[in-house]
Design a protein around this motif. Structure first.
Motif, PDB file in Angstrom:
ATOM      1  N   GLY A  49     -26.434   0.097  19.451  1.00 48.04           N
ATOM      2  CA  GLY A  49     -26.107   0.119  20.872  1.00 48.04           C
ATOM      3  C   GLY A  49     -25.228  -1.025  21.334  1.00 48.04           C
ATOM      4  N   LYS A  50     -24.363  -1.541  20.441  1.00 44.28           N
ATOM      5  CA  LYS A  50     -23.477  -2.652  20.824  1.00 44.28           C
ATOM      6  C   LYS A  50     -22.526  -2.249  21.951  1.00 44.28           C
ATOM      7  CE  LYS A  50     -21.542  -3.360  16.884  1.00 44.28           C
ATOM      8  NZ  LYS A  50     -22.097  -2.139  16.247  1.00 44.28           N
ATOM      9  N   SER A  51     -21.919  -1.084  21.809  1.00 45.32           N
ATOM     10  CA  SER A  51     -20.933  -0.660  22.811  1.00 45.32           C
ATOM     11  C   SER A  51     -21.587  -0.404  24.168  1.00 45.32           C
ATOM     12  CB  SER A  51     -20.201   0.596  22.328  1.00 45.32           C
ATOM     13  OG  SER A  51     -19.473   0.333  21.143  1.00 45.32           O
ATOM     14  N   SER A  52     -22.767   0.192  24.159  1.00 43.83           N
ATOM     15  CA  SER A  52     -23.489   0.413  25.422  1.00 43.83           C
ATOM     16  C   SER A  52     -23.827  -0.912  26.084  1.00 43.83           C
ATOM     17  CB  SER A  52     -24.775   1.209  25.165  1.00 43.83           C
ATOM     18  OG  SER A  52     -24.489   2.506  24.697  1.00 43.83           O
ATOM     19  N   LEU A  53     -24.186  -1.886  25.291  1.00 45.25           N
ATOM     20  CA  LEU A  53     -24.516  -3.212  25.814  1.00 45.25           C
ATOM     21  C   LEU A  53     -23.287  -3.854  26.450  1.00 45.25           C
ATOM     22  CD1 LEU A  53     -26.656  -5.518  25.968  1.00 45.25           C
ATOM     23  CD2 LEU A  53     -25.709  -6.337  23.798  1.00 45.25           C
ATOM     24  N   ILE A  54     -22.160  -3.782  25.754  1.00 42.18           N
ATOM     25  CA  ILE A  54     -20.930  -4.387  26.287  1.00 42.18           C
ATOM     26  C   ILE A  54     -20.500  -3.679  27.579  1.00 42.18           C
ATOM     27  CG2 ILE A  54     -18.467  -4.740  25.829  1.00 42.18           C
ATOM     28  CD1 ILE A  54     -19.212  -5.144  22.871  1.00 42.18           C
ATOM     29  N   ARG A  55     -20.594  -2.363  27.589  1.00 38.45           N
ATOM     30  CA  ARG A  55     -20.233  -1.630  28.816  1.00 38.45           C
ATOM     31  C   ARG A  55     -21.085  -2.076  29.991  1.00 38.45           C
ATOM     32  NH1 ARG A  55     -21.346   4.744  29.237  1.00 38.45           N
ATOM     33  NH2 ARG A  55     -23.471   3.898  29.069  1.00 38.45           N
ATOM     34  N   ARG A  56     -22.369  -2.209  29.780  1.00 39.44           N
ATOM     35  CA  ARG A  56     -23.260  -2.619  30.870  1.00 39.44           C
ATOM     36  C   ARG A  56     -22.882  -4.003  31.377  1.00 39.44           C
ATOM     37  NH1 ARG A  56     -28.713  -2.008  32.578  1.00 39.44           N
ATOM     38  NH2 ARG A  56     -28.979  -3.452  34.337  1.00 39.44           N
ATOM     39  N   ILE A  57     -22.593  -4.931  30.455  1.00 40.60           N
ATOM     40  CA  ILE A  57     -22.206  -6.288  30.854  1.00 40.60           C
ATOM     41  C   ILE A  57     -20.923  -6.259  31.669  1.00 40.60           C
ATOM     42  CG2 ILE A  57     -21.433  -8.525  29.955  1.00 40.60           C
ATOM     43  CD1 ILE A  57     -23.289  -8.033  27.523  1.00 40.60           C
ATOM     44  N   LEU A  58     -19.946  -5.480  31.227  1.00 40.53           N
ATOM     45  CA  LEU A  58     -18.667  -5.394  31.936  1.00 40.53           C
ATOM     46  C   LEU A  58     -18.843  -4.780  33.321  1.00 40.53           C
ATOM     47  CD1 LEU A  58     -16.326  -4.184  29.019  1.00 40.53           C
ATOM     48  CD2 LEU A  58     -16.397  -6.462  30.051  1.00 40.53           C
ATOM     49  N   ALA A 207     -26.302   6.890  31.962  1.00 45.74           N
ATOM     50  CA  ALA A 207     -24.837   6.883  31.966  1.00 45.74           C
ATOM     51  C   ALA A 207     -24.284   7.631  30.769  1.00 45.74           C
ATOM     52  CB  ALA A 207     -24.311   5.445  31.974  1.00 45.74           C
ATOM     53  N   GLY A 208     -25.002   7.622  29.687  1.00 45.02           N
ATOM     54  CA  GLY A 208     -24.551   8.303  28.487  1.00 45.02           C
ATOM     55  C   GLY A 208     -23.208   7.795  28.020  1.00 45.02           C
ATOM     56  N   SER A 209     -22.304   8.694  27.711  1.00 47.05           N
ATOM     57  CA  SER A 209     -20.971   8.310  27.249  1.00 47.05           C
ATOM     58  C   SER A 209     -19.936   8.381  28.367  1.00 47.05           C
ATOM     59  CB  SER A 209     -20.543   9.224  26.092  1.00 47.05           C
ATOM     60  OG  SER A 209     -20.530  10.581  26.510  1.00 47.05           O
ATOM     61  N   SER A 210     -20.412   8.490  29.603  1.00 45.68           N
ATOM     62  CA  SER A 210     -19.490   8.645  30.730  1.00 45.68           C
ATOM     63  C   SER A 210     -18.629   7.409  30.933  1.00 45.68           C
ATOM     64  CB  SER A 210     -20.279   8.913  32.018  1.00 45.68           C
ATOM     65  OG  SER A 210     -21.071  10.076  31.891  1.00 45.68           O
ATOM     66  N   GLN A 211     -17.396   7.645  31.356  1.00 46.55           N
ATOM     67  CA  GLN A 211     -16.470   6.582  31.734  1.00 46.55           C
ATOM     68  C   GLN A 211     -15.639   7.108  32.917  1.00 46.55           C
ATOM     69  OE1 GLN A 211     -16.885   3.745  30.528  1.00 46.55           O
ATOM     70  NE2 GLN A 211     -16.736   3.567  28.285  1.00 46.55           N
ATOM     71  N   PRO A 212     -15.476   6.323  33.996  1.00 44.94           N
ATOM     72  CA  PRO A 212     -16.137   5.056  34.288  1.00 44.94           C
ATOM     73  C   PRO A 212     -17.569   5.283  34.781  1.00 44.94           C
ATOM     74  CG  PRO A 212     -14.729   5.681  36.112  1.00 44.94           C
ATOM     75  CD  PRO A 212     -14.522   6.736  35.060  1.00 44.94           C
TER      76      PRO A 212
END
Length: 538
Positions: A49-58, A207-212
């Motif tokens: 879950g590295k990418s999910s973690l980074i997204r949340r921080i951003l 949020a899943g894989s949603s962007q933004p």
């Protein structure tokens, strides 16, 4: 770690045996050092879950989520990418694939390791099952004494998947959180001051894989999801003085360079020390064998005086006769010489049998086989040289025929390099080098036949005794002279055989002084380099 900098490490690297590219290491540091803000690298397996973690921080920091940041439980990150956040450069890395043998898995793992080795802050992300397959890698990479609680953090991510729903049992969730922290410390032998953040960056994958993503989606979970503490720690780094953060990184970088090189040096030393032991044992063994061979040689030479007397007696036995049976005289001379030769050749035969038994035992040792490989590699770099047979002055009395016969022996002898490349390392019973005594004796017989020259001269001298009115005393002197020439022929063949035996000993032991000296020098250099490094790291 105080005082460990590039200049001291570069000086040490330059003095190391072999080639160490201090310039490349310096260039790598310079490339990193130009970054004008603290670098925080997120590191872990591909499914933690590295990418999910980074997204949340951003999202929580109000920073844009870059297009390269994808949310997936598969290998979706293949490069080291960075994004600015809260005054830091936040880097995502490819997921570790410990034990993978496919190209992508190996490349991704190496890229991630290279990134975390040169960063101001490392955030190690693990799943609720904690570090399993990557445990040994994390211990060797991060727990070598170069990291501190200020620059090495741990995150247990996706903790909402740990087995307890915090919305149903928050107390049980916190108890499980504390237990997992303790398990992770025990698993990695972490000190109590290394921070471990337990987080749920995207509860139930809302949020899943949603962007933004709108950050409000996580508002109901912020009280317990653990993200606030982690984000505050990141913001604190971003607000710190870069020079202070970067100085610690520089010390750690050069310290890790030394530690990595020392580990390699110790591996080389562990391989080289048994080789030196084998080389020194071969030297000692060769000295012992040489002494034994010298004793055999001395005994043979001592008996040459007796052989000379026998030959003179044989020659004088027909001095007073009117007619001479030349074949009978020749047989007597040959029998005397062959009797001497056979007696001492048997000593050489037994000696080589003993050498063969020792050689067979030593060939069973792996350290000896390793030494053979080193010696063989060096041997193949050099031209195969064959030492010329020793030819004494006594041969010249008979003429070039003896020299030609000895050259025939040399042609029987195979080149040295053919021995080295062969699989067999021990001499066969009763052999000199790789040619048998039957071949030696065949060549030697040709030399014995040269005694015919001596006998022809003796016969001419004997039949002319009346016209020369020679006395018995002069006859004795001439017999001694001709006997000495015959002994000289025998000694020449014996010397040739001993040369071959000595050469065989060198082949059996792969004895090359320059190899042994080079190994000793290498071991001494390795030991000094390791000692200097330990002083450097102290």
């Amino acid at each position: 770690m105080t005082g460990l900098d590039e200049k001291r490490v570069s000086a040490w690297l330059t003095a190391l045996p072999g080639e160490r590219n201090a310039r490349t290491l310096k260039s790598r540091w310079n490339d990193f050092n130009v970054l004008d803000r603290p670098v925080i690298t997120v590191f872990g397996s591909y499914d933690t879950g590295k990418s999910s973690l980074i997204r949340r921080i951003l999202v929580d920091a109000g920073s844009a989520v870059p297009d390269w940041l994808t949310i997936s439980g598969r290998h979706e990150t293949f490069d080291v990418n960075g994004v600015e956040c809260d005054g830091c450069l936040l880097r995502d890395t490819p997921g570790l694939a410990v034990g993978a043998d496919d190209v992508r898995g190996v490349v991704n793992t190496n890229a991630a390791i290279a990134a975390v080795e040169l960063t101001d802050i490392a955030i190690v992300v693990v799943s609720p099952q904690l570090a399993t397959g990557e445990r040994q890698l994390l211990r060797s990479l991060l727990l070598d004494g170069t990291w501190t609680p200020q620059d090495l953090w741990f995150v247990v991510s996706r903790f909402d998947e740990a087995g307890i729903d915090p919305e149903d049992d928050l107390e049980g969730y916190f108890e499980l959180r504390d237990r997992k922290r303790a398990e992770l410390r025990d698993s990695l032998d972490l000190g109590a001051d290394f921070p471990i953040h337990v987080v749920a960056p995207d509860f139930a994958q809302f949020a899943g894989s949603s962007q933004p993503v709108d950050g409000a989606i996580w508002d109901d979970f912020r009280a317990w999801d653990g993200m606030n503490e982690l984000e505050q720690a990141i913001a604190h780094v971003g607000g710190a003085t870069l020079a202070h953060v970067r100085a610690a990184t520089e010390r750690r970088y050069w310290r890790r360079v030394v530690i990595r090189e020392v580990s390699e040096l110790k591996s080389q030393l562990a391989e080289a020390e048994p080789l030196v032991a084998e080389a020194e044992a071969a030297e000692s063994r060769h000295e012992q064998w040489s002494r034994e061979l010298r004793e055999i040689d001395l005994a043979a030479r001592a008996d040459l005086g007796i052989l000379k007397e026998k030959l003179a007696t044989i020659l004088l036995s027909n001095w007073g006769t009117e007619t001479s049976d030349k074949s009978l005289l020749m047989s007597g001379v040959e029998n005397a010489i062959n009797g001497w030769f056979d007696t001492h050749q048997q000593q050489v035969d037994r000696f080589l049998q003993s050498v063969g038994r020792v050689s067979a035992r030593q060939s069973e040792r792996q350290s000896w086989r390793n030494f053979q490989e080193i010696a063989s590699a060096i041997e193949e770099m050099e031209p195969a040289l064959m030492a010329p047979a020793r030819v004494g002055k006594h041969v010249k009395a008979v003429g070039g025929a003896v020299i030609a016969a000895l050259q025939d022996i040399s042609r029987i002898r195979p080149a040295k390099s053919s021995h080295i490349k062969g699989a067999r390392t021990e001499p066969s019973s009763g052999s000199v080098g790789d040619w048998s005594y039957a071949e030696v004796l065949a060549a030697a017989t040709a030399v014995w036949k040269l005694a015919q020259v001596v006998l022809d001269e003796w016969e001419e001298y004997r039949t002319a005794r009346e016209t020369a009115s020679l006395s018995e005393k002069l006859a004795q002197a001439q017999a001694d002279k001709f006997a000495a020439e015959a002994v000289g022929i025998a000694r020449t063949v014996w010397d040739t055989m001993l040369d071959e035996t000595e050469r065989r000993l060198q082949i059996v032991d792969f004895l090359k002084p320059e190899v042994t000296d080079g190994l000793r020098q290498s071991v001494d250099q390795l030991r000094r380099a390791i000692t200097d490094a330990e002083i450097l790291l102290a």
